[in-house]
Design a protein around this motif. Structure first.
Motif, PDB file in Angstrom:
ATOM      1  N   ASN A 167       1.117   8.170  -5.794  1.00 15.22           N
ATOM      2  CA  ASN A 167      -0.223   8.790  -6.089  1.00 15.22           C
ATOM      3  C   ASN A 167      -1.182   8.011  -6.500  1.00 15.22           C
ATOM      4  O   ASN A 167      -2.101   8.726  -7.064  1.00 15.22           O
ATOM      5  CB  ASN A 167      -0.014  10.032  -6.840  1.00 15.22           C
ATOM      6  CG  ASN A 167       0.902  11.091  -6.234  1.00 15.22           C
ATOM      7  OD1 ASN A 167       1.104  11.176  -4.980  1.00 15.22           O
ATOM      8  ND2 ASN A 167       1.799  11.620  -7.054  1.00 15.22           N
ATOM      9  N   LEU A 168      -1.411   6.677  -6.245  1.00 11.85           N
ATOM     10  CA  LEU A 168      -2.614   6.080  -6.690  1.00 11.85           C
ATOM     11  C   LEU A 168      -3.445   6.398  -5.521  1.00 11.85           C
ATOM     12  O   LEU A 168      -3.198   5.829  -4.354  1.00 11.85           O
ATOM     13  CB  LEU A 168      -2.393   4.533  -6.869  1.00 11.85           C
ATOM     14  CG  LEU A 168      -1.621   4.186  -8.375  1.00 11.85           C
ATOM     15  CD1 LEU A 168      -1.046   2.941  -8.503  1.00 11.85           C
ATOM     16  CD2 LEU A 168      -2.733   4.472  -9.397  1.00 11.85           C
ATOM     17  N   PRO A 169      -4.777   6.775  -5.975  1.00  8.59           N
ATOM     18  CA  PRO A 169      -5.842   6.892  -4.654  1.00  8.59           C
ATOM     19  C   PRO A 169      -6.291   5.534  -4.142  1.00  8.59           C
ATOM     20  O   PRO A 169      -6.073   4.528  -4.765  1.00  8.59           O
ATOM     21  CB  PRO A 169      -6.771   7.623  -5.359  1.00  8.59           C
ATOM     22  CG  PRO A 169      -6.720   7.121  -6.787  1.00  8.59           C
ATOM     23  CD  PRO A 169      -5.250   6.907  -7.086  1.00  8.59           C
ATOM     24  N   ASP A 170      -6.688   5.446  -2.816  1.00 10.39           N
ATOM     25  CA  ASP A 170      -7.373   4.397  -2.280  1.00 10.39           C
ATOM     26  C   ASP A 170      -6.491   3.016  -2.711  1.00 10.39           C
ATOM     27  O   ASP A 170      -6.811   1.994  -3.128  1.00 10.39           O
ATOM     28  CB  ASP A 170      -8.493   4.086  -2.936  1.00 10.39           C
ATOM     29  CG  ASP A 170      -9.209   2.712  -2.274  1.00 10.39           C
ATOM     30  OD1 ASP A 170      -8.910   2.464  -0.972  1.00 10.39           O
ATOM     31  OD2 ASP A 170     -10.274   2.304  -2.722  1.00 10.39           O
ATOM     32  N   LYS A 194       1.726  16.536  -9.996  1.00 12.59           N
ATOM     33  CA  LYS A 194       2.101  15.477  -8.906  1.00 12.59           C
ATOM     34  C   LYS A 194       3.329  14.530  -9.186  1.00 12.59           C
ATOM     35  O   LYS A 194       4.206  14.369  -8.531  1.00 12.59           O
ATOM     36  CB  LYS A 194       0.748  14.907  -8.103  1.00 12.59           C
ATOM     37  CG  LYS A 194       0.263  15.825  -7.214  1.00 12.59           C
ATOM     38  CD  LYS A 194      -0.841  14.813  -6.654  1.00 12.59           C
ATOM     39  CE  LYS A 194      -2.101  15.518  -5.998  1.00 12.59           C
ATOM     40  NZ  LYS A 194      -2.900  14.882  -5.987  1.00 12.59           N
ATOM     41  N   THR A 229      -2.539  15.988 -11.897  1.00 10.46           N
ATOM     42  CA  THR A 229      -1.959  14.939 -11.624  1.00 10.46           C
ATOM     43  C   THR A 229      -0.372  14.786 -12.360  1.00 10.46           C
ATOM     44  O   THR A 229       0.439  14.177 -11.731  1.00 10.46           O
ATOM     45  CB  THR A 229      -2.657  13.842 -12.481  1.00 10.46           C
ATOM     46  OG1 THR A 229      -4.083  13.847 -12.033  1.00 10.46           O
ATOM     47  CG2 THR A 229      -2.473  12.389 -11.680  1.00 10.46           C
ATOM     48  N   GLN A 284      -3.226   5.170 -14.536  1.00  8.99           N
ATOM     49  CA  GLN A 284      -3.209   4.448 -13.247  1.00  8.99           C
ATOM     50  C   GLN A 284      -2.175   3.248 -13.414  1.00  8.99           C
ATOM     51  O   GLN A 284      -1.525   2.719 -12.768  1.00  8.99           O
ATOM     52  CB  GLN A 284      -4.382   4.099 -12.855  1.00  8.99           C
ATOM     53  CG  GLN A 284      -5.406   5.196 -12.282  1.00  8.99           C
ATOM     54  CD  GLN A 284      -6.761   4.719 -11.758  1.00  8.99           C
ATOM     55  OE1 GLN A 284      -7.279   3.724 -12.554  1.00  8.99           O
ATOM     56  NE2 GLN A 284      -7.250   5.497 -10.933  1.00  8.99           N
ATOM     57  N   ASP A 336       0.574   4.116  -2.612  1.00 12.35           N
ATOM     58  CA  ASP A 336       0.574   5.606  -2.141  1.00 12.35           C
ATOM     59  C   ASP A 336       1.719   6.551  -2.724  1.00 12.35           C
ATOM     60  O   ASP A 336       1.323   7.689  -3.269  1.00 12.35           O
ATOM     61  CB  ASP A 336       0.244   5.499  -0.673  1.00 12.35           C
ATOM     62  CG  ASP A 336       0.189   6.919  -0.344  1.00 12.35           C
ATOM     63  OD1 ASP A 336      -1.020   7.559  -0.708  1.00 12.35           O
ATOM     64  OD2 ASP A 336       0.798   7.430   0.872  1.00 12.35           O
ATOM     65  N   TYR A 372       0.980  -1.047   0.168  1.00 13.16           N
ATOM     66  CA  TYR A 372      -0.179   0.052   0.056  1.00 13.16           C
ATOM     67  C   TYR A 372       0.937   1.336   0.052  1.00 13.16           C
ATOM     68  O   TYR A 372       0.614   2.208  -0.690  1.00 13.16           O
ATOM     69  CB  TYR A 372      -0.928  -0.008   1.285  1.00 13.16           C
ATOM     70  CG  TYR A 372      -1.857  -1.089   1.358  1.00 13.16           C
ATOM     71  CD1 TYR A 372      -2.306  -1.825   0.160  1.00 13.16           C
ATOM     72  CD2 TYR A 372      -2.390  -1.566   2.641  1.00 13.16           C
ATOM     73  CE1 TYR A 372      -3.074  -2.990   0.146  1.00 13.16           C
ATOM     74  CE2 TYR A 372      -2.948  -2.700   2.546  1.00 13.16           C
ATOM     75  CZ  TYR A 372      -3.698  -3.334   1.379  1.00 13.16           C
ATOM     76  OH  TYR A 372      -4.154  -4.415   1.613  1.00 13.16           O
TER      77      TYR A 372
END
Ligand code: ATP
Ligand code: MG
Length: 334
Positions: free
Chosen positions: A141-144, A193, A190, A160, A138, A134
């Motif tokens: 910058n991958l959400p959830d 980031k 994005t 993604q 993270d 995880y």
């Protein structure tokens, strides 16, 4: 600084039904430790082909016809299959332009990251490894992350998928990171980031980064050096500060004038004509037919790469580079 990757006088060809495509001709490029090197050029100039040649993932109809590729002192072209596999899994991470092809479609993203972590890092309990998975997801910058980990590649967007591939690549602590168009298809936020992330990675891992993009704005923002590829030939290379402020090749000059981020308040001026076909390479300079500086000498013989500034390692493949320097970009003010 120590040279990590050195590509010298590389030629790559593809066999196609009606002949041979000479996709890269006499291409050289170097990446040093801790350095971000940009590779720019229009669509079809051979950027991905160069990346794929480095990791020896050329399509089956393609081959390296001449030249050498040296990574950390090792000749990649004569490395055995198992050595190559180990280099790709341990020391070079290649985030392909077409990420779907590099991900395993029948494994969840989490399982693929986990597999790499278990292969390359000391792991503790299963829960600890999950946490590590995880964390890496993270970090890109991958959400959830926990949710993404459960998904299969086809359940992710292209951007993604690329970041998942980057997460897998990072889990093996690579010395060299090759990013092929990592910001294409990302929205501006994005994208910003992602560029911050690349900067952080450079500091944290002290890896060399080869950043492939047609976006000169991105290169001017984060690269130390830049290589300009046109129709399979390297036309200019040098520090970003030199090449972007005082280009010594007509193609670079024209390309900069097409980049809004760099041309700034000036009018964006497209380059007339189009990139030539690669199955029948003309004599002389490959850019001559589109070049404002071209003379008769430009259309015969071999055009050699000339040194613009030896100390700064700035080179241009142009007979008239001095002329180009003396006539900086001519774009009309608004
Ligand atoms: P883009 O910006 O669109 O990604 P690129 O600079 O990455 O472009 P490449 O994909 O490297 O360009 O392609 C370079 C040239 O090699 C093109 O003319 C392309 O058609 C050709 N080419 C690439 N792969 C093959 C192949 N498997 N067979 C034949 N030609 C190929
Ligand atoms: Mg490409």
């Amino acid at each position: 600084q120590e040279t990590l990757l050195s590509v010298d006088s590389l030629d790559v060809k593809f066999e196609v039904p009606d002949g041979t495509i000479h996709a890269l001709r006499d291409v050289s490029l170097a990446v040093r430790k801790g350095e971000t090197v940009g590779l720019a050029g229009e669509s079809g100039s051979g950027k991905s082909t160069l990346a794929l040649a480095i990791v020896q993932y050329l399509d089956a109809n393609g081959w390296v016809d001449d030249g050498s590729i040296t990574f950390e002192g090792e000749d990649l072209l004569s490395a055995s299959k198992s050595d190559l596999r180990s280099i790709r899994g341990n020391r070079i991470a290649h985030v392909a332009q077409n990420p779907a092809r590099s991900l395993n479609p029948s494994m969840t993203i989490g399982a693929q990251v986990r597999e790499t972590i278990e292969l390359h890092q000391e792991t503790g309990s299963s829960e600890e490894t999950d946490e590590r998975v995880y964390e890496v997801l993270d970090q890109v910058n991958l959400p959830d992350p926990a949710g993404i980990a459960e998904r299969y590649p086809h359940e992710l967007s292209g951007g993604q998928q690329q970041r998942a591939l980057l997460a897998i690549g990072l889990s093996c602590n690579p010395d060299l990171l090759i990013l092929d168009e990592p910001t294409t298809g990302l929205d501006v936020t994005t994208q910003a980031k992602f560029l911050d992330l690349v900067e952080d990675l450079k500091t944290e891992y002290d890896a060399g980064i080869l950043l492939i993009t047609h976006n000169l704005g991105v290169i001017s923002e984060i690269a130390d050096r830049v290589n300009i590829l046109y129709a399979g030939e390297m036309l200019e290379k040098g520090p970003v500060d030199d090449v972007f402020t005082a280009p010594a090749n007509p193609y670079t000059q024209a390309l900069l004038a097409t980049t809004p981020e760099i041309a700034e308040d000036k009018e964006v001026k497209p380059i007339p004509g189009r990139i030539p076909e690669l199955d029948d390479i003309p004599d002389g300079c490959i850019f001559a037919d589109r070049c404002e500086f071209a003379t008769d000498e430009c259309t015969s013989g071999d055009i050699e790469t000339e040194t613009v500034d030896a100390e700064r390692d700035h080179e241009s493949r142009c007979l008239h580079w001095q002329d180009v320097l003396d006539n900086p970009i001519d774009v009309p003010e608004k």
